[in-house]
Design a protein around this motif. Structure first.
Motif, short mmCIF file in Angstrom:
data_model
loop_
_atom_site.label_atom_id
_atom_site.label_comp_id
_atom_site.label_asym_id
_atom_site.label_seq_id
_atom_site.Cartn_x
_atom_site.Cartn_y
_atom_site.Cartn_z
N LEU A 19 -5.08 -1.82 -0.29
CA LEU A 19 -4.88 -3.22 -0.69
C LEU A 19 -5.23 -4.18 0.44
O LEU A 19 -5.84 -5.23 0.22
N VAL A 20 -4.84 -3.83 1.67
CA VAL A 20 -5.15 -4.69 2.82
C VAL A 20 -6.66 -4.79 3.03
O VAL A 20 -7.21 -5.88 3.20
N LEU A 21 -7.34 -3.66 3.00
CA LEU A 21 -8.80 -3.67 3.20
C LEU A 21 -9.52 -4.46 2.11
O LEU A 21 -10.41 -5.25 2.39
N ILE A 22 -9.11 -4.25 0.87
CA ILE A 22 -9.74 -4.98 -0.24
C ILE A 22 -9.45 -6.47 -0.12
O ILE A 22 -10.32 -7.30 -0.34
N GLY A 23 -8.22 -6.81 0.25
CA GLY A 23 -7.86 -8.22 0.43
C GLY A 23 -8.66 -8.88 1.54
O GLY A 23 -9.13 -10.01 1.38
N LEU A 24 -8.83 -8.19 2.66
CA LEU A 24 -9.62 -8.74 3.76
C LEU A 24 -11.09 -8.87 3.38
O LEU A 24 -11.76 -9.83 3.78
N ALA A 25 -11.59 -7.94 2.60
CA ALA A 25 -12.98 -8.02 2.16
C ALA A 25 -13.17 -9.19 1.19
O ALA A 25 -14.16 -9.92 1.28
N ALA A 26 -12.21 -9.36 0.29
CA ALA A 26 -12.30 -10.46 -0.67
C ALA A 26 -12.21 -11.81 0.02
O ALA A 26 -12.83 -12.78 -0.42
N GLY A 31 -15.97 -8.43 5.78
CA GLY A 31 -17.23 -8.13 5.10
C GLY A 31 -17.07 -7.12 3.99
O GLY A 31 -15.97 -6.68 3.65
N ALA A 32 -18.19 -6.72 3.45
CA ALA A 32 -18.22 -5.82 2.29
C ALA A 32 -17.69 -4.43 2.59
O ALA A 32 -17.26 -3.72 1.69
N TRP A 33 -17.68 -4.02 3.86
CA TRP A 33 -17.16 -2.70 4.21
C TRP A 33 -15.69 -2.55 3.86
O TRP A 33 -15.18 -1.44 3.70
N GLY A 34 -15.00 -3.66 3.71
CA GLY A 34 -13.59 -3.61 3.35
C GLY A 34 -13.35 -3.02 1.97
O GLY A 34 -12.27 -2.52 1.68
N TYR A 35 -14.37 -3.07 1.13
CA TYR A 35 -14.22 -2.50 -0.21
C TYR A 35 -14.16 -0.98 -0.19
O TYR A 35 -13.90 -0.35 -1.21
N VAL A 36 -14.34 -0.39 0.97
CA VAL A 36 -14.10 1.05 1.14
C VAL A 36 -12.62 1.32 0.87
O VAL A 36 -12.23 2.45 0.56
N GLY A 37 -11.80 0.29 0.93
CA GLY A 37 -10.37 0.41 0.64
C GLY A 37 -10.08 0.88 -0.77
O GLY A 37 -8.97 1.29 -1.08
N LEU A 39 -11.19 3.59 -2.00
CA LEU A 39 -10.97 5.05 -1.91
C LEU A 39 -9.52 5.41 -1.62
O LEU A 39 -8.92 6.19 -2.36
N PRO A 40 -8.90 4.86 -0.54
CA PRO A 40 -7.50 5.21 -0.33
C PRO A 40 -6.59 4.69 -1.44
O PRO A 40 -5.58 5.31 -1.77
N LEU A 41 -6.95 3.56 -2.04
CA LEU A 41 -6.15 3.03 -3.14
C LEU A 41 -6.15 3.99 -4.33
O LEU A 41 -5.10 4.33 -4.87
N ILE A 42 -7.31 4.48 -4.71
CA ILE A 42 -7.40 5.40 -5.84
C ILE A 42 -6.71 6.72 -5.54
O ILE A 42 -5.97 7.24 -6.37
N THR A 43 -6.93 7.27 -4.35
CA THR A 43 -6.29 8.55 -4.03
C THR A 43 -4.78 8.40 -3.90
O THR A 43 -4.04 9.32 -4.21
N GLY A 44 -4.32 7.23 -3.46
CA GLY A 44 -2.89 6.99 -3.40
C GLY A 44 -2.27 6.88 -4.76
O GLY A 44 -1.20 7.43 -5.03
N ILE A 45 -2.91 6.18 -5.66
CA ILE A 45 -2.39 6.02 -7.03
C ILE A 45 -2.41 7.36 -7.77
O ILE A 45 -1.45 7.71 -8.46
N ALA A 46 -3.46 8.13 -7.59
CA ALA A 46 -3.60 9.41 -8.29
C ALA A 46 -2.79 10.53 -7.64
O ALA A 46 -2.57 11.57 -8.25
N ALA A 47 -2.34 10.33 -6.39
CA ALA A 47 -1.61 11.34 -5.63
C ALA A 47 -2.43 12.61 -5.44
O ALA A 47 -1.91 13.71 -5.35
#
Length: 62
Positions: A19-26, A31-37, A39-47
């Motif tokens: 969430l932090v990385l996506i927020g900083l990217a938005a 920059g756009a590299w923040g949207y790499v966030g 990946l951890p968001l999806i893996t965290g939600i899916a466990a």
């Protein structure tokens, strides 16, 4: 659900980091590299983390 390999603390950290990385990217701060966030968001939600599966790592007690 026996294939879950991400524990609660790990999940929380992944979701927060994502969430932090996506927020900083938005906001245009990192920059756009923040949207790499996504990946951890999806893996965290899916466990479930595919890299943990390949390496045989489990941070959950289930």
């Amino acid at each position: 659900m026996s294939n879950l390999n991400v524990g609660n603390v790990d999940r929380t950290l992944r979701i927060l980091l994502g969430l932090v990385l996506i927020g900083l990217a938005a906001a245009g701060t990192i920059g756009a590299w923040g949207y790499v966030g996504i990946l951890p968001l999806i893996t965290g939600i899916a466990a479930r983390c595919p890299l943990y599966t390949l390496l045989g790592i489990r941070t959950t007690s289930r």
